[in-house]
Structures are given as structure tokens and as C-alpha cells.
Design a protein around this motif. Structure first.
Motif, PDB file in Angstrom:
ATOM      1  N   THR A  23      18.725  19.953 -56.182  1.00 22.61           N
ATOM      2  CA  THR A  23      18.118  18.671 -55.693  1.00 22.61           C
ATOM      3  C   THR A  23      16.802  18.406 -56.291  1.00 22.61           C
ATOM      4  O   THR A  23      16.078  19.071 -56.945  1.00 22.61           O
ATOM      5  CB  THR A  23      18.385  18.859 -54.023  1.00 22.61           C
ATOM      6  N   LEU A  24      16.293  17.143 -55.549  1.00 18.56           N
ATOM      7  CA  LEU A  24      14.880  16.987 -56.006  1.00 18.56           C
ATOM      8  C   LEU A  24      14.002  17.904 -55.427  1.00 18.56           C
ATOM      9  O   LEU A  24      13.051  18.441 -55.917  1.00 18.56           O
ATOM     10  CB  LEU A  24      14.673  15.606 -55.452  1.00 18.56           C
ATOM     11  N   GLU A  25      14.454  18.500 -54.142  1.00 19.94           N
ATOM     12  CA  GLU A  25      13.579  19.291 -53.701  1.00 19.94           C
ATOM     13  C   GLU A  25      13.695  21.068 -54.341  1.00 19.94           C
ATOM     14  O   GLU A  25      12.935  21.646 -54.134  1.00 19.94           O
ATOM     15  CB  GLU A  25      13.690  19.674 -51.952  1.00 19.94           C
ATOM     16  N   HIS A  26      14.835  21.419 -55.031  1.00 20.63           N
ATOM     17  CA  HIS A  26      14.988  22.376 -55.526  1.00 20.63           C
ATOM     18  C   HIS A  26      15.788  22.213 -56.946  1.00 20.63           C
ATOM     19  O   HIS A  26      16.820  22.106 -57.155  1.00 20.63           O
ATOM     20  CB  HIS A  26      16.423  22.997 -54.767  1.00 20.63           C
ATOM     21  N   PRO A  27      14.744  21.726 -57.808  1.00 17.32           N
ATOM     22  CA  PRO A  27      15.233  21.309 -59.199  1.00 17.32           C
ATOM     23  C   PRO A  27      15.764  22.560 -60.083  1.00 17.32           C
ATOM     24  O   PRO A  27      16.541  22.397 -60.900  1.00 17.32           O
ATOM     25  CB  PRO A  27      13.731  20.822 -59.870  1.00 17.32           C
ATOM     26  N   LEU A  28      15.549  23.944 -59.576  1.00 17.32           N
ATOM     27  CA  LEU A  28      16.355  24.783 -60.373  1.00 17.32           C
ATOM     28  C   LEU A  28      17.264  25.509 -59.409  1.00 17.32           C
ATOM     29  O   LEU A  28      17.706  26.627 -59.919  1.00 17.32           O
ATOM     30  CB  LEU A  28      15.332  25.943 -60.895  1.00 17.32           C
ATOM     31  N   GLY A  29      17.769  24.783 -58.365  1.00 25.29           N
ATOM     32  CA  GLY A  29      18.722  25.185 -57.369  1.00 25.29           C
ATOM     33  C   GLY A  29      18.027  26.185 -56.454  1.00 25.29           C
ATOM     34  O   GLY A  29      16.872  26.601 -56.529  1.00 25.29           O
ATOM     35  N   VAL A  30      18.672  26.505 -55.601  1.00 25.52           N
ATOM     36  CA  VAL A  30      18.212  27.310 -54.205  1.00 25.52           C
ATOM     37  C   VAL A  30      17.829  28.545 -54.865  1.00 25.52           C
ATOM     38  O   VAL A  30      18.873  29.269 -55.361  1.00 25.52           O
ATOM     39  CB  VAL A  30      19.073  27.185 -52.946  1.00 25.52           C
TER      40      VAL A  30
END
Length: 214
Positions: A23-30
Motif C-alpha cells: 500500500t502507500l503506507e507499506h510500499p514493500l508490503g508489510v
């Protein structure tokens, strides 16, 4: 001839190159950001943002190699941003601000047309809808006598690996377990494709592995 090179691509101990849920908050995934801690600390990374700090040594040496003799880049769409489907507009210009760290022509794989985007510092993003071979051909023309760096993400590297088009692959195996996400090498037979390990260098922060296509 230009080589297609992957550099400083970080994976977890269990083989994942990105975590789940980009996501925008997690550009590399969680959890994915933790894969790159070895890189963030290096002088090479810090210099990308104009800061004269950072560590030197083996990790920095491997990081610096990825910018040597590079004349063009190829990125998958997920590496450019979190937008999915047709581009709603041209407002998203990447994760990196007005002056991205590429300073070359960058060819972004996508299924949806978008005009080229010129940024500060010599970076121009071109959006390629014709597939991996077309992107490689255009990147080779742009690179001239220099090499092409394949930046990722996981799905993009997998496509080029399966096609036998990657000449050199540097993986940094980070001391992190993700458990799920995007696995880089699952179901890919590297020896059958002609790859062999040419370097194996552990540091306190990562294990650097270089694979070369014979």
C-alpha cells in the motif's frame, strides 16, 4: 553488448522479496522495509539523497556496484507506485519526489498507456505496454554501450529470469523472516537456466550472493 543486471535486491531468509499487502503506507508490503536495513545504512544509499554520511565496507561496496556503468533502468509497475488498473490521471510520479535517484531513462512495465514523464536530475519514466522484451530492447537502445539495471519488483525479476535474460543477479539475504509475501525463486530452476553462484560474502547485516549466467 549491454548486460541486464539486478543489484542489491534484498530477500528474507525464507526467500521473500516483498511482504504481503503493498500500500502507500507499506510500499514493500508489510514487513518488507526490514529487508533493506543493510542498504539504508550505506554511504551509497545516503549519497542518493545528498547526504555525506553512511557506512563503508563490504555492504557499501555491493551497493555501489549497482550504479556502475548503468545507462538505463527497467522497473515493474509496482516499483513505480501503488496505483492499480488504468491510470486515473498523471498525478502519481513515483515514490522518490521530484528528483528520483535513477538519472537515466527508466522503462516501467504496465498494461495501461501513459505518456512519458520527465523529472529533475535526468530521469525520464517511459511506460511500456508491449511486455518485457520490448522494454529490454528500448532500454538497450537508451543505454548504448552501458548496462541496464533491472530494479524489480519480484514479479518482474521472475519474468526476466524465466526468460533467461538476466546476466547478473546480486541478492542480499537479510536476517529477516516474513512468512508470506512475494517469493523470488519459487519454482525457478536456476541451474537449468544456466546460472551459477560466483560470489558468496556474509557480513553482519546480510549475505551477499552473486549469480551469473554462463
Amino acid at each position: 553488448m549491454s548486460k541486464l543486471r539486478v543489484h542489491a535486491f534484498s530477500i528474507s531468509l525464507d526467500g521473500y522479496g516483498a511482504g504481503p499487502g503493498q500500500t502507500l503506507e507499506h510500499p514493500l508490503g508489510v514487513g518488507g522495509m526490514a529487508l533493506h536495513e543493510w542498504f539504508f545504512a550505506t554511504r551509497t544509499f545516503q549519497q542518493m539523497f545528498g547526504r555525506e554520511v553512511g557506512t563503508t565496507g563490504v555492504d557499501d561496496d555491493f551497493a555501489a556496484r549497482g550504479f556502475d556503468n548503468i545507462g538505463a533502468w527497467i522497473l515493474g509497475r509496482n516499483m513505480f507506485g501503488p496505483v492499480r488498473g488504468a491510470w486515473p490521471d498523471d498525478s502519481w510520479k513515483g515514490w522518490w519526489g521530484d528528483n528520483p535517484p535513477y538519472h537515466t531513462e527508466v522503462f516501467v512495465l504496465t498494461n495501461h498507456h501513459r505518456p512519458s514523464l520527465a523529472m529533475e536530475g535526468g530521469t525520464t519514466f517511459h511506460f511500456v505496454t508491449e511486455g518485457i522484451h520490448a522494454a529490454l530492447q528500448r532500454a538497450a537502445e537508451a543505454a548504448g554501450s552501458r548496462d541496464i539495471r533491472l530494479g524489480g519488483g519480484v514479479a518482474t525479476i521472475r519474468q526476466y529470469l524465466r526468460a533467461g535474460l538476466v546476466d547478473e543477479l546480486h541478492l542480499a539475504i537479510s536476517p529477516v523472516l516474513l512468512g508470506s509475501g512475494e517469493h523470488l525463486l519459487a519454482d525457478i530452476d536456476l541451474p537449468k537456466l544456466g546460472y551459477q553462484c560466483t560470489e558468496y560474502v556474509p557480513t553482519p547485516h546480510a549475505v551477499h550472493v552473486a549469480l551469473t549466467k554462463t
